[in-house]
Design a protein around this motif. Structure first.
Motif, PDB file in Angstrom:
ATOM      1  N   LYS A 129       3.371   3.342   3.139  1.00  0.00           N
ATOM      2  CA  LYS A 129       4.020   4.357   2.322  1.00  0.00           C
ATOM      3  C   LYS A 129       5.419   3.917   1.906  1.00  0.00           C
ATOM      4  CE  LYS A 129       1.664   8.159   4.732  1.00  0.00           C
ATOM      5  NZ  LYS A 129       1.880   9.386   5.554  1.00  0.00           N
ATOM      6  N   GLU A 130       5.791   4.345   0.735  1.00  0.00           N
ATOM      7  CA  GLU A 130       7.156   4.125   0.281  1.00  0.00           C
ATOM      8  C   GLU A 130       8.091   5.087   1.013  1.00  0.00           C
ATOM      9  OE1 GLU A 130       8.276   1.893  -1.815  1.00  0.00           O
ATOM     10  OE2 GLU A 130       6.359   1.054  -2.480  1.00  0.00           O
ATOM     11  N   THR A 131       9.311   4.645   1.236  1.00  0.00           N
ATOM     12  CA  THR A 131      10.321   5.509   1.822  1.00  0.00           C
ATOM     13  C   THR A 131      11.115   6.164   0.698  1.00  0.00           C
ATOM     14  OG1 THR A 131      10.518   4.107   3.765  1.00  0.00           O
ATOM     15  CG2 THR A 131      12.346   5.585   3.322  1.00  0.00           C
ATOM     16  N   MET A 154      10.908  -5.888   6.924  1.00  0.00           N
ATOM     17  CA  MET A 154      10.698  -4.479   7.265  1.00  0.00           C
ATOM     18  C   MET A 154      10.717  -3.617   6.011  1.00  0.00           C
ATOM     19  SD  MET A 154      12.944  -4.088  10.791  1.00  0.00           S
ATOM     20  CE  MET A 154      12.421  -2.386  11.080  1.00  0.00           C
ATOM     21  N   ASN A 155      11.528  -4.002   5.030  1.00  0.00           N
ATOM     22  CA  ASN A 155      11.548  -3.255   3.770  1.00  0.00           C
ATOM     23  C   ASN A 155      10.217  -3.341   3.024  1.00  0.00           C
ATOM     24  OD1 ASN A 155      14.153  -2.432   4.182  1.00  0.00           O
ATOM     25  ND2 ASN A 155      15.064  -3.664   2.558  1.00  0.00           N
ATOM     26  N   GLU A 156       9.405  -4.342   3.386  1.00  0.00           N
ATOM     27  CA  GLU A 156       8.062  -4.455   2.804  1.00  0.00           C
ATOM     28  C   GLU A 156       7.021  -3.773   3.686  1.00  0.00           C
ATOM     29  OE1 GLU A 156       7.426  -5.693  -0.198  1.00  0.00           O
ATOM     30  OE2 GLU A 156       9.607  -5.890  -0.376  1.00  0.00           O
ATOM     31  N   GLY A 157       7.473  -3.164   4.780  1.00  0.00           N
ATOM     32  CA  GLY A 157       6.550  -2.462   5.660  1.00  0.00           C
ATOM     33  C   GLY A 157       5.882  -3.349   6.683  1.00  0.00           C
ATOM     34  N   ILE A 158       6.503  -4.508   6.975  1.00  0.00           N
ATOM     35  CA  ILE A 158       5.908  -5.470   7.899  1.00  0.00           C
ATOM     36  C   ILE A 158       6.864  -5.718   9.056  1.00  0.00           C
ATOM     37  CG2 ILE A 158       5.015  -7.818   8.141  1.00  0.00           C
ATOM     38  CD1 ILE A 158       4.496  -7.778   5.113  1.00  0.00           C
ATOM     39  N   SER A 159       6.342  -5.640  10.278  1.00  0.00           N
ATOM     40  CA  SER A 159       7.162  -5.851  11.462  1.00  0.00           C
ATOM     41  C   SER A 159       7.472  -7.329  11.641  1.00  0.00           C
ATOM     42  CB  SER A 159       6.440  -5.330  12.710  1.00  0.00           C
ATOM     43  OG  SER A 159       5.402  -6.221  13.079  1.00  0.00           O
ATOM     44  N   PRO A 196       1.602  -4.358  10.232  1.00  0.00           N
ATOM     45  CA  PRO A 196       2.078  -3.368   9.259  1.00  0.00           C
ATOM     46  C   PRO A 196       2.746  -2.176   9.940  1.00  0.00           C
ATOM     47  CG  PRO A 196      -0.320  -3.279   9.457  1.00  0.00           C
ATOM     48  CD  PRO A 196       0.124  -4.489  10.215  1.00  0.00           C
ATOM     49  N   PHE A 197       3.794  -1.669   9.311  1.00  0.00           N
ATOM     50  CA  PHE A 197       4.558  -0.542   9.835  1.00  0.00           C
ATOM     51  C   PHE A 197       4.036   0.811   9.349  1.00  0.00           C
ATOM     52  CE2 PHE A 197       8.689  -2.907  10.846  1.00  0.00           C
ATOM     53  CZ  PHE A 197       8.588  -2.635  12.194  1.00  0.00           C
ATOM     54  N   ALA A 230      10.666   0.264   5.245  1.00  0.00           N
ATOM     55  CA  ALA A 230      12.053   0.609   5.527  1.00  0.00           C
ATOM     56  C   ALA A 230      12.829   0.556   4.210  1.00  0.00           C
ATOM     57  CB  ALA A 230      12.647  -0.352   6.545  1.00  0.00           C
ATOM     58  N   ASN A 231      14.077   0.959   4.259  1.00  0.00           N
ATOM     59  CA  ASN A 231      14.852   1.049   3.018  1.00  0.00           C
ATOM     60  C   ASN A 231      16.279   0.571   3.252  1.00  0.00           C
ATOM     61  OD1 ASN A 231      15.260   1.591   0.356  1.00  0.00           O
ATOM     62  ND2 ASN A 231      15.419   3.808   0.573  1.00  0.00           N
ATOM     63  N   PHE A 232      16.410  -0.593   3.899  1.00  0.00           N
ATOM     64  CA  PHE A 232      17.731  -1.080   4.254  1.00  0.00           C
ATOM     65  C   PHE A 232      18.406  -1.808   3.094  1.00  0.00           C
ATOM     66  CE2 PHE A 232      15.673  -0.974   8.502  1.00  0.00           C
ATOM     67  CZ  PHE A 232      16.573  -0.124   9.134  1.00  0.00           C
TER      68      PHE A 232
END
Length: 621
Positions: A302-304, A444-449, A454-455, A459-461
């Motif tokens: 999901k998008e943040t 993490m911004n791509e949703g990958i730990s 996958p997260f 994230a949106n850093f």
């Protein structure tokens, strides 16, 4: 008959771990050096695996490249140690008709910046040439966590030989690589690059290896391989152990065969007993030629929601933006700190930044303070994160916590070494450098730990990186900025600059960069403060005039503060013409000094506008 010819019709058993057995013997130095110093030990291990039924053995050359051998001062013995490893293995198989694979291990882990791909190519080419000169039956590339490294190596080696190449990746999580790529996609990509056998080894035990391979389709031309660990590792009395019964490993080998694997061996923790059990369990079983692949579970990330405030690195490109550092207190009373942060916020600054135990001295957690400022006072925090105090587990957990709290502005830095702080005996972690930390945050911004898992949410850093312009050769520092940009840095924050000449030099050296810069200004508090910075802080030199001006105020706290602010204002006069971003560093919680400078910048901007003098508006600063 070659190993590939055999694999067309058979499931072959490979050997198990070499390092595990050497470790169990109490050997704790360079294993590859034993190829010369203790040849008989290595040969006996090969013979034990052959006796257990191994059709394929690998040389004791996993780390025999110049980069890894340099840890032991043996980098000049690459050719000698690799050739010896082949000679020992071939001697062991001579009367038995088994295959020998020359083993080349991966170099990179999480730390990509520790060694470049160019350096890896040079090291692996030297090792491969040495092994190939002894005519192996193939080359085995194993334990590659970094997929870029493995593909680079495979592209380089494939044109050098027609011998079979085995390319094996390692996973932190079942079915997915460190970069988030699905195992099925990765193995088929390796096949496309010319690998004759593709597979997995290390890190995971049989259960998770089987689970990962359930989603892997049979390659069109290549064969599948698997060398799982004996189990997950454990530690007993300070020693690493693997709890796995040989019979269980043999049963797992049958399940691996059922997933289409044709070359089955063992990695960490496996012994001749595991290989013997594997050989017996696979006896008489033909290879699988058709397979129903378990459908990959769709991964929905999901998008943040976008942050309510504009990103600092976007804001500073078009307008004056001021951020102020206010380090959290070293004691438990936070009232004065909160009052200072509120006073700074009321001036209209973009964010309050807070260091992560600066100078390696413990302070109240900046995550806790940042949360209080945001939740209770609607103040935008910019949280510094060092690589010094947390291992990879702690770093990811810390960042996940920041995300959960809605704290999206971070500065990724290496961190001052512990020996300069209050607890010089404390350990510095440094699992990664600031460059790798930037990359991992962007991942993490791509949703990958960090492990590739996958997260389920991105994230949106917004990631700032540090820039120290107080160096002898500024061009080198700028080159490092360019590397940080490649890693994903959104903007830069500099260490404090104390001369107009340095500010201009920084502008000229960085004006080509596409990434904004916040120039650091810190007011001096007194003569002692100035003398300390000038004489004891590496790279910082104050002008003689500045030292004299502060000396003239010695003993008068108020006069010293006024002079320190005046000197900072003079620096701001230059900085404001060249940089939209101003980073004020508050000394010793004396936030009133920063407020004076904030007011001055606002007045200055007003004067500039009145005169019709445009700010420097470039894509870089």
């Amino acid at each position: 008959m070659s190993i590939l010819d055999r694999l067309k019709h058979e499931v072959l058993t490979a050997d198990g771990a070499m390092g595990t057995l050497l470790y169990s013997y109490g050997i704790d130095f360079c294993y590859e050096e034993l190829n010369v110093e203790k040849r008989e030990v290595i040969e006996q291990i090969h013979l034990d695996y052959i006796k257990a039924g191994a059709d394929v053995i690998q040389t004791n050359s996993y780390g025999a490249n110049a980069y890894k051998l340099a840890r032991y001062g043996l980098e000049h013995r690459v050719r000698e140690l690799n050739k010896a490893s082949m000679q020992i293995a071939k001697k062991a198989v001579a009367p038995n008709g088994r295959f020998v694979l020359g083993t080349i291990g991966g170099i990179r882990g999480m730390r990509k910046s520790s060694v470049t791909l160019t350096e890896i190519e040079a090291a692996i080419r030297e090792q491969a040439d040495s092994l190939l000169s002894e005519q192996p039956d193939g080359l085995l590339f194993e334990t590659y966590y970094d997929f870029d490294e493995l593909t680079t190596v495979l592209k380089m080696i494939r044109p050098l030989t027609d011998l079979p190449l085995i390319a094996q990746v390692s996973m932190h999580e079942p079915g997915v690589l460190q970069n988030g790529m699905a195992l099925n996609k990765a193995l088929h990509h390796l096949e496309g690059l010319g690998a004759d056998i593709v597979g997995v080894n290390c890190r995971l035990g049989p259960h998770h290896t089987i689970q990962a391979l359930e989603e892997v389709a049979l390659p069109e031309k290549a064969f599948l391989s698997a060398y799982p660990n004996a189990s997950l590792l454990d530690v007993e009395d300070g020693r690493i152990v693997y709890e796995s019964e040989a019979d269980y490993f043999g049963q797992a080998a049958v399940k691996l065969r059922n997933e289409g694997v044709r070359l089955i061996g063992g990695c960490c923790g496996t012994t001749p007993k595991h290989i013997e059990a594997t050989k017996k369990a696979l006896a008489g079983l033909p290879p699988i030629t058709e397979k129903k692949v378990k459908a990959e579970q769709p991964i929905i990330i999901k998008e943040t929601a976008a942050p309510s405030l504009p990103r600092l690195h976007e804001k500073v490109k078009t307008e004056r933006t001021i951020i102020v550092e206010l380090d959290t207190p070293k004691q438990l009373d936070t009232n004065a700190y909160i009052e200072g942060a509120k006073a700074l916020h009321e001036t209209g600054i973009a964010a309050v930044t807070m260091a992560d135990n600066s100078l390696a001295s413990p302070r109240v957690s900046n995550l806790a303070i940042a949360s209080l400022l945001k939740m209770n006072h609607h103040i935008r925090p910019l949280v510094h994160i060092t690589c010094r105090d947390r291992n990879l587990i702690g770093l990811q957990s810390h960042l996940m916590g920041l995300h959960a709290l809605g704290l999206h502005d971070v500065l990724a830095i290496t961190g001052d070494p512990t020996k300069i702080g209050d607890f010089p005996g404390a350990t510095s972690v440094y699992d990664v450098s600031s460059l790798e930390l930037i990359q991992l945050i962007k991942q993490m911004n791509e949703g990958i730990s960090f492990s590739g898992k996958p997260f389920k949410q991105k994230a949106n850093f917004s990631v700032a990186a540090a820039f120290n312009p107080n160096v002898r050769v500024l061009d080198r520092a700028v080159k490092r900025l360019e590397k940080k940009i490649e890693c994903g840095a959104d903007y830069f924050i500099t260490q404090p600059v104390f001369t107009k000449e340095k500010i201009i030099e920084v502008y000229e050296a960085t004006k080509h960069l596409p990434t904004p810069i916040f120039i650091g200004i810190m007011p001096l508090t007194n003569s002692r403060n100035a003398e300390f910075l000038h004489h004891e802080v590496p790279g910082i030199k104050l002008a003689d005039e500045t030292l004299q001006r502060m000396k003239a105020c010695e003993g008068d706290r108020e006069a010293s503060a006024r002079e320190g602010v005046n000197i900072a204002k003079e620096l701001i006069d230059t900085a404001a013409k060249l940089f939209n971003g101003i980073y004020l560093i508050t000394p010793f919680l004396r936030y009133e000094m920063s407020i004076q400078l904030i007011n001055y910048i606002e007045q200055l901007d007003g004067k500039i506008k009145e005169r019709g003098i445009a700010h420097v508006q470039s894509t870089s600063n």
